[in-house]
Scaffold this motif. Structure first.
Motif, PDB file in Angstrom:
ATOM      1  N   PRO A 172       1.142  -0.901   0.127  1.00 49.66           N
ATOM      2  CA  PRO A 172       0.097  -0.025  -0.388  1.00 49.66           C
ATOM      3  C   PRO A 172       1.141   1.438   0.243  1.00 49.66           C
ATOM      4  O   PRO A 172       0.645   2.140  -0.672  1.00 49.66           O
ATOM      5  CB  PRO A 172      -0.894   0.170   1.203  1.00 49.66           C
ATOM      6  CG  PRO A 172      -0.848  -1.523   1.530  1.00 49.66           C
ATOM      7  CD  PRO A 172       0.609  -1.834   0.819  1.00 49.66           C
ATOM      8  N   ARG A 179       2.586   1.048  -3.555  1.00 49.31           N
ATOM      9  CA  ARG A 179       1.833   1.950  -3.905  1.00 49.31           C
ATOM     10  C   ARG A 179       1.178   3.176  -4.061  1.00 49.31           C
ATOM     11  O   ARG A 179       0.788   3.718  -5.145  1.00 49.31           O
ATOM     12  CB  ARG A 179       0.655   1.174  -4.155  1.00 49.31           C
ATOM     13  CG  ARG A 179      -0.786   1.401  -5.413  1.00 49.31           C
ATOM     14  CD  ARG A 179      -2.142   0.441  -5.065  1.00 49.31           C
ATOM     15  NE  ARG A 179      -1.626  -1.278  -5.553  1.00 49.31           N
ATOM     16  CZ  ARG A 179      -1.606  -1.794  -4.961  1.00 49.31           C
ATOM     17  NH1 ARG A 179      -1.670  -2.103  -3.421  1.00 49.31           N
ATOM     18  NH2 ARG A 179      -1.128  -3.548  -5.437  1.00 49.31           N
ATOM     19  N   ASN A 180       1.196   4.445  -3.281  1.00 51.60           N
ATOM     20  CA  ASN A 180       0.561   5.068  -2.772  1.00 51.60           C
ATOM     21  C   ASN A 180       1.863   6.487  -3.713  1.00 51.60           C
ATOM     22  O   ASN A 180       1.924   7.463  -4.135  1.00 51.60           O
ATOM     23  CB  ASN A 180       0.220   5.859  -1.318  1.00 51.60           C
ATOM     24  CG  ASN A 180      -0.128   5.328  -1.131  1.00 51.60           C
ATOM     25  OD1 ASN A 180      -1.818   4.650  -2.111  1.00 51.60           O
ATOM     26  ND2 ASN A 180      -1.090   4.904  -0.019  1.00 51.60           N
TER      27      ASN A 180
END
Length: 100
Positions: A66, A69-70
């Motif tokens: 996560p 991905r950000n």
């Protein structure tokens, strides 16, 4: 007055070129198990830019995705916005609809 919509194929090609010039390897099809960056045309939305990790990885690597991905999305957004493209988030993907 809104500018005329760009030809989807030409827009996808320009977006792909912009990202390749920034150092990304870009696929022309939806992501598969190898992960990576994809630029494709979706007739209902526009040019879709998406990134994902390779599947089948386990352990601590999965917990980082996560955050990674950000960071990748922020980098992609910045590259495209600085190049003058209109970009919006849609379901975890970025949609490019033309030049600002």
């Amino acid at each position: 007055m809104n500018p005329a919509p760009e030809d989807a194929s030409a827009l996808a090609s320009r977006v792909r070129h912009e990202l390749e010039n920034a150092g990304f390897t870009v696929e022309r099809h939806p992501l598969h198990t190898d992960g990576g960056l994809s630029v494709r045309h979706d007739p209902a939305r526009g040019v879709v830019v998406s990134w994902g990790p390779a599947t089948g990885l386990g352990g601590d690597d999965v917990a980082r995705f996560p955050t990674i991905r950000n960071v990748v999305r922020l980098a992609l957004w910045t590259i495209l916005a600085e190049a003058g493209y209109q970009v919006r988030e849609d379901g975890g993907e970025m949609v490019v609809t033309g030049r600002a």
